[in-house]
Write an enzyme that holds these catalytic residues in place. Structure first.
Site, PDB file in Angstrom:
ATOM      1  N   SER A 168      12.189  97.632  28.441  1.00 10.29           N
ATOM      2  CA  SER A 168      12.550  98.879  27.742  1.00 10.29           C
ATOM      3  C   SER A 168      12.110 100.121  28.530  1.00 10.29           C
ATOM      4  O   SER A 168      11.100 100.096  29.237  1.00 10.29           O
ATOM      5  CB  SER A 168      11.866  98.885  26.370  1.00 10.29           C
ATOM      6  N   GLN A 189      16.386  98.615  30.562  1.00 13.84           N
ATOM      7  CA  GLN A 189      17.089  99.266  29.438  1.00 13.84           C
ATOM      8  C   GLN A 189      16.841 100.767  29.518  1.00 13.84           C
ATOM      9  O   GLN A 189      15.713 101.216  29.665  1.00 13.84           O
ATOM     10  CB  GLN A 189      16.573  98.696  28.112  1.00 13.84           C
ATOM     11  N   LEU A 190      17.909 101.530  29.389  1.00 11.56           N
ATOM     12  CA  LEU A 190      17.825 102.987  29.533  1.00 11.56           C
ATOM     13  C   LEU A 190      18.007 103.708  28.204  1.00 11.56           C
ATOM     14  O   LEU A 190      19.017 103.505  27.511  1.00 11.56           O
ATOM     15  CB  LEU A 190      18.923 103.468  30.501  1.00 11.56           C
ATOM     16  N   TYR A 191      17.017 104.568  27.864  1.00 12.21           N
ATOM     17  CA  TYR A 191      17.237 105.618  26.872  1.00 12.21           C
ATOM     18  C   TYR A 191      17.428 106.889  27.686  1.00 12.21           C
ATOM     19  O   TYR A 191      16.588 107.199  28.537  1.00 12.21           O
ATOM     20  CB  TYR A 191      16.008 105.806  25.977  1.00 12.21           C
ATOM     21  N   THR A 217      21.293 102.000  26.111  1.00 12.12           N
ATOM     22  CA  THR A 217      21.299 101.827  24.652  1.00 12.12           C
ATOM     23  C   THR A 217      21.894 103.057  23.981  1.00 12.12           C
ATOM     24  O   THR A 217      21.430 104.179  24.199  1.00 12.12           O
ATOM     25  CB  THR A 217      19.860 101.574  24.139  1.00 12.12           C
ATOM     26  N   ARG A 226      13.213 104.912   9.215  1.00  9.07           N
ATOM     27  CA  ARG A 226      12.433 103.663   9.235  1.00  9.07           C
ATOM     28  C   ARG A 226      11.357 103.636   8.150  1.00  9.07           C
ATOM     29  O   ARG A 226      10.167 103.770   8.422  1.00  9.07           O
ATOM     30  CB  ARG A 226      11.850 103.473  10.632  1.00  9.07           C
ATOM     31  N   LYS A 302      24.544  98.892  25.378  1.00 11.39           N
ATOM     32  CA  LYS A 302      23.892  98.126  24.295  1.00 11.39           C
ATOM     33  C   LYS A 302      24.011  98.857  22.963  1.00 11.39           C
ATOM     34  O   LYS A 302      23.724 100.057  22.890  1.00 11.39           O
ATOM     35  CB  LYS A 302      22.408  97.933  24.626  1.00 11.39           C
ATOM     36  N   HIS A 326      20.414  96.901  17.266  1.00 11.38           N
ATOM     37  CA  HIS A 326      19.015  97.288  17.467  1.00 11.38           C
ATOM     38  C   HIS A 326      18.101  96.515  16.497  1.00 11.38           C
ATOM     39  O   HIS A 326      17.088  97.029  16.028  1.00 11.38           O
ATOM     40  CB  HIS A 326      18.855  98.800  17.253  1.00 11.38           C
ATOM     41  N   ARG A 329      17.509  98.291  13.226  1.00 14.70           N
ATOM     42  CA  ARG A 329      16.598  99.450  13.222  1.00 14.70           C
ATOM     43  C   ARG A 329      17.333 100.773  13.407  1.00 14.70           C
ATOM     44  O   ARG A 329      16.697 101.820  13.508  1.00 14.70           O
ATOM     45  CB  ARG A 329      15.600  99.306  14.377  1.00 14.70           C
ATOM     46  N   GLY A 358      20.356  89.968  17.454  1.00 13.20           N
ATOM     47  CA  GLY A 358      20.160  90.431  16.069  1.00 13.20           C
ATOM     48  C   GLY A 358      20.022  89.240  15.136  1.00 13.20           C
ATOM     49  O   GLY A 358      21.015  88.559  14.853  1.00 13.20           O
ATOM     50  N   VAL A 360      18.635  86.326  15.624  1.00 17.36           N
ATOM     51  CA  VAL A 360      18.697  84.985  16.231  1.00 17.36           C
ATOM     52  C   VAL A 360      17.319  84.328  16.111  1.00 17.36           C
ATOM     53  O   VAL A 360      16.331  84.866  16.612  1.00 17.36           O
ATOM     54  CB  VAL A 360      19.112  85.089  17.721  1.00 17.36           C
ATOM     55  N   ARG A 361      17.253  83.212  15.416  1.00 12.05           N
ATOM     56  CA  ARG A 361      15.954  82.569  15.160  1.00 12.05           C
ATOM     57  C   ARG A 361      15.965  81.070  15.421  1.00 12.05           C
ATOM     58  O   ARG A 361      14.923  80.439  15.435  1.00 12.05           O
ATOM     59  CB  ARG A 361      15.525  82.779  13.685  1.00 12.05           C
TER      60      ARG A 361
HETATM   61  C1  LIG Z   1       9.759  96.646  17.808  1.00 12.24           C
HETATM   62  C2  LIG Z   1      11.116  96.763  18.429  1.00 12.24           C
HETATM   63  C3  LIG Z   1      11.285  97.626  19.475  1.00 12.24           C
HETATM   64  C4  LIG Z   1      12.540  97.741  20.086  1.00 12.24           C
HETATM   65  N1  LIG Z   1      12.674  98.574  21.155  1.00 12.24           N
HETATM   66  C5  LIG Z   1      13.864  98.666  21.758  1.00 12.24           C
HETATM   67  C6  LIG Z   1      14.005  99.482  22.909  1.00 12.24           C
HETATM   68  O1  LIG Z   1      13.051 100.094  23.376  1.00 12.24           O
HETATM   69  N2  LIG Z   1      15.246  99.556  23.468  1.00 12.24           N
HETATM   70  C7  LIG Z   1      16.325  98.881  22.956  1.00 12.24           C
HETATM   71  O2  LIG Z   1      17.418  98.989  23.498  1.00 12.24           O
HETATM   72  N3  LIG Z   1      16.209  98.071  21.896  1.00 12.24           N
HETATM   73  C8  LIG Z   1      14.999  97.941  21.283  1.00 12.24           C
HETATM   74  N4  LIG Z   1      14.869  97.098  20.233  1.00 12.24           N
HETATM   75  C9  LIG Z   1      16.018  96.265  19.802  1.00 12.24           C
HETATM   76  C10 LIG Z   1      16.034  94.929  20.562  1.00 12.24           C
HETATM   77  O3  LIG Z   1      16.351  95.118  21.900  1.00 12.24           O
HETATM   78  C11 LIG Z   1      17.038  93.933  19.973  1.00 12.24           C
HETATM   79  O4  LIG Z   1      18.297  94.530  19.923  1.00 12.24           O
HETATM   80  C12 LIG Z   1      16.632  93.425  18.575  1.00 12.24           C
HETATM   81  O5  LIG Z   1      15.247  93.300  18.465  1.00 12.24           O
HETATM   82  C13 LIG Z   1      17.278  92.077  18.299  1.00 12.24           C
HETATM   83  O6  LIG Z   1      17.077  91.718  16.975  1.00 12.24           O
HETATM   84  P1  LIG Z   1      15.915  90.710  16.472  1.00 12.24           P
HETATM   85  O7  LIG Z   1      14.635  91.451  16.584  1.00 12.24           O
HETATM   86  O8  LIG Z   1      16.334  90.427  15.074  1.00 12.24           O
HETATM   87  O9  LIG Z   1      15.950  89.482  17.350  1.00 12.24           O
HETATM   88  C14 LIG Z   1      13.634  96.977  19.607  1.00 12.24           C
HETATM   89  C15 LIG Z   1      13.452  96.093  18.557  1.00 12.24           C
HETATM   90  C16 LIG Z   1      12.204  95.980  17.959  1.00 12.24           C
HETATM   91  C17 LIG Z   1      12.028  94.983  16.844  1.00 12.24           C
END
Ligand SMILES: Cc1cc2nc3c(=O)[nH]c(=O)nc-3n(C[C@H](O)[C@H](O)[C@H](O)COP(=O)(O)O)c2cc1C
Length: 430
Positions: A168, A189-191, A217, A226, A302, A326, A329, A358, A360-361
């Site tokens: 990230s 990953q780029l913001y 992203t 949140r 993304k 995300h 989120r 998203g 996936v478990r």
């Molecule tokens: C705590 C947390 C931080 C995250 N930070 C980023 C991030 O910095 N950049 C990003 O593109 N996605 C971020 N994500 C999203 C994840 O890359 C991913 O899309 C997501 O966690 C997948 O879903 P899952 O947690 O249900 O497996 C974050 C997710 C979580 C839970």
């Protein structure tokens, strides 16, 4: 003593032998003594039984886990409440998180029988590199909030199990250190930042470090609500401002990286001052082309959940798409990502690499994503549960469990390689 009392004591003594109490750290012999003792002893015994009933079963070592969920309560126990809130939060009432899980249940498997499955190969090739499975470690920010070694431990786990790791922008480890620990390239990953010159520095630094791909992203640009994060924070007695400059964004403060506290984020803390080039407005599709024209790295987008945007991503030069919300989120009340996947696969027509993440478990989730057309399937929170519970060993164990589960589903379905997992192996439940 009344007969009822005798039976009750016998029953309580029997209960005291339950593994539930052992798991909760309650000594069996003391509990047995208490429940057959005086009335005040018995009342203490009841309190212990109550305590055990409230505690989840906690594994004591990574190798005791039967599935990835076994890591979650241990991680929760280890991680401070405010950081736990950052991990688990969705937006509003977290409905998109629920949808992501429920989405997989809407598909059933269509396994084929009597196929020789003595050899199953779960490996995939992405941008010329072979990985042991299509399971990707999604970019998650601030991993040192969950374990002292953060992204470094995850990079070592990715190396040990040969997985793709995406780092990230708001990682607490630099890309150079992550690549060294991974023993090979990671993707970045780029913001985007409010200043193009600074965004360009992030891109160029990742390129110089050896990242073969940049993952832009795009799903957080409008801000996210949140609530779960804010609620969990109330359970943390510590003051955010003791560790974070100015504390973390408070309720009502939305938006992406806001530069409040970048001390622990090497990508952001080491930006070199240059003449500012402030953006006018927020990024649009031209921005993807601009990134592509700035770097030799492959560009992925993304956070796409529609066929229309998948088409636009390709038109603007993307080599790949992360079908992602995300982890629930960003926006609330979305479809699950696995429900969005078919329309995107149809639009892409093989012109770009597709990653799905998203909710996936389990191995079955990964199999369904692949069957519906994803080239790779990402996990987020599960590997953080492993990290938070047992550091590198926990993150590795999560990857090992998911691989074992995927390979078992592949054998059971009669699919001996990833390319053989096609849409005929799943069916929508009616
Ligand atoms: C705590 C947390 C931080 C995250 N930070 C980023 C991030 O910095 N950049 C990003 O593109 N996605 C971020 N994500 C999203 C994840 O890359 C991913 O899309 C997501 O966690 C997948 O879903 P899952 O947690 O249900 O497996 C974050 C997710 C979580 C839970």
């Amino acid at each position: 003593m009344a007969i009822d009392d005798v039976s009750r004591r016998k029953f309580l003594a029997f209960l005291a032998g339950s593994p539930l109490f052992i798991a909760a750290g309650i000594d069996h012999a003391s509990l047995a003594r208490l429940v057959s003792g005086s009335s005040s002893d018995r009342s203490k015994g009841f309190d212990l039984i109550d305590q055990a009933a409230k505690q989840p079963h906690l594994i004591r070592a990574a190798n005791q886990a039967l599935d990835v969920f076994d890591f979650e309560p241990v991680a929760k126990h280890n991680i401070p409440a405010a950081h736990w809130g950052y991990l688990i939060t969705g937006t509003d009432d977290d409905a998109t998180i629920t949808a992501n899980r429920d989405g997989f249940a809407k598909w059933a498997l269509r396994p084929r029988r009597l196929v020789d499955v003595s050899h199953v190969d779960a490996s995939v090739e992405l941008l010329g590199t072979t990985y042991s499975t299509p399971i990707v470690l999604c970019p998650l920010g601030s991993q040192k909030a969950f374990h002292a070694e953060g992204e470094l431990a995850v990079a070592r786990a990715a190396k040990a199990r040969n997985h793709l790791q995406v780092l990230s922008t708001v990682a607490t480890t630099s890309i150079e250190d992550a690549i060294a620990a991974r023993g090979g390239p990671v993707w970045f990953q780029l913001y985007h930042l409010p200043d193009w010159n600074q965004t360009k520095q992030l891109i160029k630094r990742a390129e110089s470090a050896g990242a073969p791909a940049i993952v832009f992203t795009v799903d957080l640009i409008g801000g996210s609500n949140r609530l779960t994060m804010f609620r969990e924070r109330l359970a943390d007695a510590r003051q955010c401002a003791d560790c974070h400059i100015g504390g973390q964004p408070m309720p009502g403060v939305t938006g992406r990286v806001d530069g409040r506290d970048n001390r622990r984020k090497p990508a952001l803390s080491r930006l070199v001052p240059t003449p500012a080039m402030p953006e006018v407005g927020t990024p649009t599709w031209d921005y993807v082309k601009r990134i592509r024209d700035t770097t030799t790295m492959k560009v992925f987008v993304k956070g796409l959940v529609t066929a229309e945007d998948a088409e636009l991503a390709i038109e603007h030069g993307a080599s790949g798409i992360f079908v992602s919300n995300h982890g629930g989120r960003a926006d609330n009340t979305l479809r699950s990502t696995v429900e969005c996947l078919p329309e995107i696969v149809k639009a892409v027509r093989g012109r770009a690499i597709i990653e799905l993440d998203g909710g996936v478990r389990r191995g079955t989730d990964i199999f369904k994503g692949l069957a519906l057309g994803a080239n790779a399937v990402g996990v987020g929170r599960p590997y953080i549960w492993g990290l938070g519970a047992f550091g590198q060993e926990g993150a590795e164990a999560v990857l090992a469990i998911l691989r074992k589960e995927l390979e078992m589903v592949m054998r059971q379905a009669g699919t001996t390689s990833i390319s053989r997992i096609t849409p005929e192996y799943v069916v929508a439940r009616t």
